[in-house]
Design a protein around this motif. Structure first.
Motif, mmCIF file in Angstrom:
data_model
loop_
_atom_site.group_PDB
_atom_site.id
_atom_site.type_symbol
_atom_site.label_atom_id
_atom_site.label_comp_id
_atom_site.label_asym_id
_atom_site.label_seq_id
_atom_site.Cartn_x
_atom_site.Cartn_y
_atom_site.Cartn_z
ATOM 1 N N TYR A 39 15.122 8.438 3.742
ATOM 2 C CA TYR A 39 14.284 8.924 2.650
ATOM 3 C C TYR A 39 12.805 8.894 3.020
ATOM 4 O O TYR A 39 12.365 8.087 3.840
ATOM 5 N N ASP A 40 12.051 9.775 2.374
ATOM 6 C CA ASP A 40 10.598 9.687 2.339
ATOM 7 C C ASP A 40 10.236 8.926 1.072
ATOM 8 O O ASP A 40 10.718 9.263 -0.023
ATOM 9 N N TRP A 41 9.378 7.922 1.222
ATOM 10 C CA TRP A 41 9.063 7.015 0.125
ATOM 11 C C TRP A 41 7.628 7.251 -0.346
ATOM 12 O O TRP A 41 6.701 7.229 0.447
ATOM 13 N N LYS A 42 7.461 7.424 -1.628
ATOM 14 C CA LYS A 42 6.133 7.652 -2.198
ATOM 15 C C LYS A 42 5.850 6.626 -3.293
ATOM 16 O O LYS A 42 6.645 6.458 -4.229
ATOM 17 N N LEU A 43 4.737 5.970 -3.174
ATOM 18 C CA LEU A 43 4.317 5.010 -4.189
ATOM 19 C C LEU A 43 3.576 5.756 -5.291
ATOM 20 O O LEU A 43 2.486 6.290 -5.071
ATOM 21 N N VAL A 95 5.849 -2.601 -13.820
ATOM 22 C CA VAL A 95 6.740 -2.266 -12.714
ATOM 23 C C VAL A 95 6.034 -1.345 -11.737
ATOM 24 O O VAL A 95 5.150 -0.566 -12.103
ATOM 25 N N TRP A 96 6.441 -1.449 -10.484
ATOM 26 C CA TRP A 96 6.041 -0.481 -9.467
ATOM 27 C C TRP A 96 7.012 0.696 -9.520
ATOM 28 O O TRP A 96 8.225 0.502 -9.591
ATOM 29 N N HIS A 97 6.474 1.907 -9.458
ATOM 30 C CA HIS A 97 7.300 3.110 -9.460
ATOM 31 C C HIS A 97 7.256 3.725 -8.068
ATOM 32 O O HIS A 97 6.180 4.081 -7.574
ATOM 33 N N VAL A 98 8.418 3.856 -7.442
ATOM 34 C CA VAL A 98 8.540 4.424 -6.096
ATOM 35 C C VAL A 98 9.570 5.544 -6.138
ATOM 36 O O VAL A 98 10.662 5.373 -6.679
ATOM 37 N N THR A 99 9.218 6.682 -5.569
ATOM 38 C CA THR A 99 10.129 7.815 -5.481
ATOM 39 C C THR A 99 10.663 7.950 -4.056
ATOM 40 O O THR A 99 9.884 7.904 -3.099
ATOM 41 N N ALA A 100 11.967 8.098 -3.926
ATOM 42 C CA ALA A 100 12.612 8.315 -2.626
ATOM 43 C C ALA A 100 13.204 9.721 -2.609
ATOM 44 O O ALA A 100 14.030 10.056 -3.458
ATOM 45 N N THR A 101 12.780 10.534 -1.647
ATOM 46 C CA THR A 101 13.273 11.899 -1.508
ATOM 47 C C THR A 101 13.958 12.047 -0.164
ATOM 48 O O THR A 101 13.396 11.659 0.871
ATOM 49 N N LEU A 102 15.173 12.576 -0.177
ATOM 50 C CA LEU A 102 15.952 12.706 1.048
ATOM 51 C C LEU A 102 15.198 13.556 2.073
ATOM 52 O O LEU A 102 14.695 14.636 1.757
ATOM 53 N N LYS A 103 15.113 13.063 3.303
ATOM 54 C CA LYS A 103 14.410 13.769 4.366
ATOM 55 C C LYS A 103 15.155 15.037 4.771
ATOM 56 O O LYS A 103 16.386 15.123 4.657
ATOM 57 N N GLU A 104 14.410 15.991 5.257
ATOM 58 C CA GLU A 104 14.991 17.219 5.780
ATOM 59 C C GLU A 104 15.962 16.874 6.905
ATOM 60 O O GLU A 104 15.629 16.125 7.826
ATOM 61 N N GLY A 105 17.178 17.418 6.825
ATOM 62 C CA GLY A 105 18.167 17.194 7.871
ATOM 63 C C GLY A 105 18.988 15.934 7.712
ATOM 64 O O GLY A 105 19.949 15.711 8.464
ATOM 65 N N ALA A 114 20.108 12.887 -3.609
ATOM 66 C CA ALA A 114 19.011 13.635 -3.003
ATOM 67 C C ALA A 114 17.652 13.039 -3.360
ATOM 68 O O ALA A 114 16.675 13.231 -2.646
ATOM 69 N N LYS A 115 17.613 12.325 -4.460
ATOM 70 C CA LYS A 115 16.376 11.693 -4.895
ATOM 71 C C LYS A 115 16.708 10.445 -5.692
ATOM 72 O O LYS A 115 17.726 10.403 -6.391
ATOM 73 N N ARG A 116 15.845 9.437 -5.560
ATOM 74 C CA ARG A 116 15.974 8.220 -6.355
ATOM 75 C C ARG A 116 14.597 7.829 -6.864
ATOM 76 O O ARG A 116 13.611 7.919 -6.143
ATOM 77 N N ASP A 117 14.557 7.379 -8.101
ATOM 78 C CA ASP A 117 13.339 6.812 -8.674
ATOM 79 C C ASP A 117 13.565 5.321 -8.901
ATOM 80 O O ASP A 117 14.489 4.925 -9.631
ATOM 81 N N PHE A 118 12.726 4.514 -8.270
ATOM 82 C CA PHE A 118 12.842 3.061 -8.346
ATOM 83 C C PHE A 118 11.767 2.504 -9.277
ATOM 84 O O PHE A 118 10.601 2.902 -9.200
ATOM 85 N N TYR A 119 12.165 1.546 -10.110
ATOM 86 C CA TYR A 119 11.228 0.814 -10.953
ATOM 87 C C TYR A 119 11.422 -0.667 -10.637
ATOM 88 O O TYR A 119 12.455 -1.261 -10.961
ATOM 89 N N LYS A 147 0.815 -1.211 0.000
ATOM 90 C CA LYS A 147 0.000 0.000 0.000
ATOM 91 C C LYS A 147 0.852 1.265 0.000
ATOM 92 O O LYS A 147 0.338 2.350 -0.247
ATOM 93 N N THR A 148 2.134 1.145 0.330
ATOM 94 C CA THR A 148 3.013 2.316 0.425
ATOM 95 C C THR A 148 4.327 2.042 -0.278
ATOM 96 O O THR A 148 4.700 0.888 -0.529
ATOM 97 N N GLY A 149 5.048 3.112 -0.542
ATOM 98 C CA GLY A 149 6.332 2.976 -1.222
ATOM 99 C C GLY A 149 7.346 2.198 -0.426
ATOM 100 O O GLY A 149 8.084 1.374 -0.978
ATOM 101 N N VAL A 150 7.407 2.430 0.886
ATOM 102 C CA VAL A 150 8.408 1.744 1.697
ATOM 103 C C VAL A 150 8.129 0.241 1.760
ATOM 104 O O VAL A 150 9.061 -0.573 1.875
ATOM 105 N N GLU A 151 6.870 -0.168 1.634
ATOM 106 C CA GLU A 151 6.566 -1.599 1.598
ATOM 107 C C GLU A 151 7.120 -2.247 0.333
ATOM 108 O O GLU A 151 7.651 -3.361 0.375
ATOM 109 N N VAL A 152 7.017 -1.547 -0.789
ATOM 110 C CA VAL A 152 7.595 -2.065 -2.034
ATOM 111 C C VAL A 152 9.109 -2.212 -1.897
ATOM 112 O O VAL A 152 9.693 -3.210 -2.329
ATOM 113 N N ILE A 153 9.746 -1.238 -1.271
ATOM 114 C CA ILE A 153 11.196 -1.292 -1.090
ATOM 115 C C ILE A 153 11.590 -2.440 -0.164
ATOM 116 O O ILE A 153 12.577 -3.144 -0.397
#
Length: 454
Positions: free
Chosen positions: A299-303, A346-356, A362-367, A162-168
């Motif tokens: 990272y913040d993970w977005k599905l 493919v599942w597309h998941v975006t990882a964005t570096l968290k503040e701090g 700084a960003k990764r796109d996963f397929y 249901k979420t990006g981090v679960e796919v990862i």
């Protein structure tokens, strides 16, 4: 990027925008889709509307022959490409390419190509692994804000994510035979194509395949990994040892290195995140190995959803023991005439570096391939938001052992014109040995010292 909305499971988009919950298991009624409308691994059982992606049909264990060194024959050897994408017509296929793949056509317009073959969905794992995955669907939960797992068994904790981090997490924990020992090589060519090889001997064992594993007290270990450099002489004898944890926030990964010149074992906290990869000449980070590994907490993970895309699959031609490494390694990129691409979901998941937080990416796109949970392509962006590195994995189904994995991992640096190729074994004396057995005493710092003696 256009998302194929019909490929969402109910509630995916809305839930992916929420902060990760400590709960992730799905109801039993939803898990019951596994093996019916979904494959036992969680992919869509059916093909796509026009038939260019077929229904799932697992390869049998006898799909081809196995030679005396353990190399597999190509079950699709008679097939020819349907077409080949080149820089001249890449725009026509742009909606089915990752930005990094498209950038490779722009960076190497004369030589980069993608031969596209008929699609096959043959990846499978043993029945007991499928059973564990179905159990995980209703029992495995996220902990530590999504950075760890509880009630996890064997592989793939979230077959209905249901979420990006679960796919990862599915990629991190996917089935790789339970244990393996392998001889592989790594090349980091200069822009003109010149290179030298680094040779590795790897041992990799998931916790439940250890001889002394106690299922009643599984602990926080996910797997053990040991990597010895065997050549060239200036690097030979160095050994890396990793204890990978399920919850790396609660208990960070433990790592040690044996330095052959000093004959000393030292803790290696740098073997994580963007610490330098072993003997990689600065071309990969520690978490670039296996396309991506380690704690997801920075990272913040977005599905983003699912899409159809051309990815490197069924790469038996690239893994042929008749090839020399010089046949594969070329200037700018590998010999793309040896590559095979297929249209897959493919599942597309975006990882964005968290503040701090700190990381060179700084960003990764996963397929992520839906059939195996393996990362197929990962685009890496620098702190300026510029596309920097493109990782592409050439997947192979080790059908005799029912193990989906890679034949070769590549990481292309678009800025320097150099790249890294890891995992070649064509000229080695044996292919992967998935029958490797060990005890925890084989993966201690004391054992590391013994392994490192030249």
């Amino acid at each position: 990027m256009k998302i194929t909305k019909s490929l969402f499971h109910a509630g995916v988009l809305g839930l992916s925008l929420l902060a990760t919950s400590v709960m992730a298991a799905v109801p039993a009624a939803e898990a019951d889709k596994l093996g019916k409308s979904l494959t036992p691994m969680g992919a869509e059982m059916a093909g796509n509307a026009d038939g260019s992606i077929p229904a799932w049909k697992p390869l049998p264990k006898n799909a081809g022959s196995v030679d005396s060194k353990g190399f597999l024959s190509n079950p699709y050897a008679s097939e020819q490409p349907l077409f080949t994408i080149t820089a001249k017509d890449a725009d026509k296929y742009k909606d089915k390419l990752a930005p990094g793949q498209y950038a490779m056509f722009k960076r190497y317009p004369e030589t980069f190509k993608m031969p596209v073959y008929p699609s096959h969905r043959g990846a499978t794992v043993p029945d007991d692994v499928f059973a564990a995955i179905k159990k995980n669907a209703t029992s495995t939960n996220l902990v530590s804000g999504g950075n760890g797992l509880e009630n996890f068994d064997t592989a793939v904790p979230f077959p209905i994510p249901k979420t990006g981090v679960e796919v990862i997490w599915n990629h991190i924990t996917r089935y790789r035979g339970g244990s393996v020992t392998r001889l592989v090589t790594q090349a980091t060519p200069q822009p003109n194509g010149s290179y030298s090889l680094v040779y590795f001997q790897d041992q990799f064992v998931f916790r439940d395949k250890m001889k002394d594993y106690d299922p009643a007290n599984p602990g926080n270990i996910l797997f053990y990994f040991k990597q010895k450099v065997t050549a060239p002489a200036r690097l030979a004898g160095g050994v890396l040892l990793v204890h990978e944890t399920l919850d790396q926030v609660k208990e960070p990964r433990s790592a040690w290195v044996y330095n052959a010149g000093q004959r000393r074992v030292r803790r290696a906290p740098q073997v994580s995140y963007d610490g330098p990869g072993t003997a990689a000449d600065g071309l990969r980070t520690s978490d670039n190995l296996d396309m991506y590994n380690g704690a997801p907490d920075r990272y913040d993970w977005k599905l983003e959803g699912k899409k159809e895309m051309y990815i490197a699959s069924d790469s038996y031609k690239l893994d042929d023991p008749k090839l020399k490494y010089s046949d594969i390694i070329k200037a700018g990129h590998i010999n793309q005439d040896l590559a095979r691409y297929e249209l897959r979901r493919v599942w597309h998941v975006t990882a964005t570096l968290k503040e701090g937080q700190r990381h060179i990416y700084a960003k990764r796109d996963f397929y992520i391939d839906e059939d195996t949970w393996q990362a197929a392509v990962i685009d890496h962006y620098d702190g300026r938001g510029q596309l920097w590195r493109v990782a592409e994995a050439h997947a192979e189904n080790y059908y005799d052992k029912q193990v989906p994995w890679y034949a070769l991992e590549t990481l292309y640096d678009l800025q320097s014109g150099r790249y890294l190729a890891l995992g070649m074994k064509n000229e080695e004396k044996s292919a992967y040995d998935f029958g490797f057995t060990a005890t925890t005493s084989d993966f201690t710092p004391a054992a590391l010292r013994q392994d490192g003696v030249r």
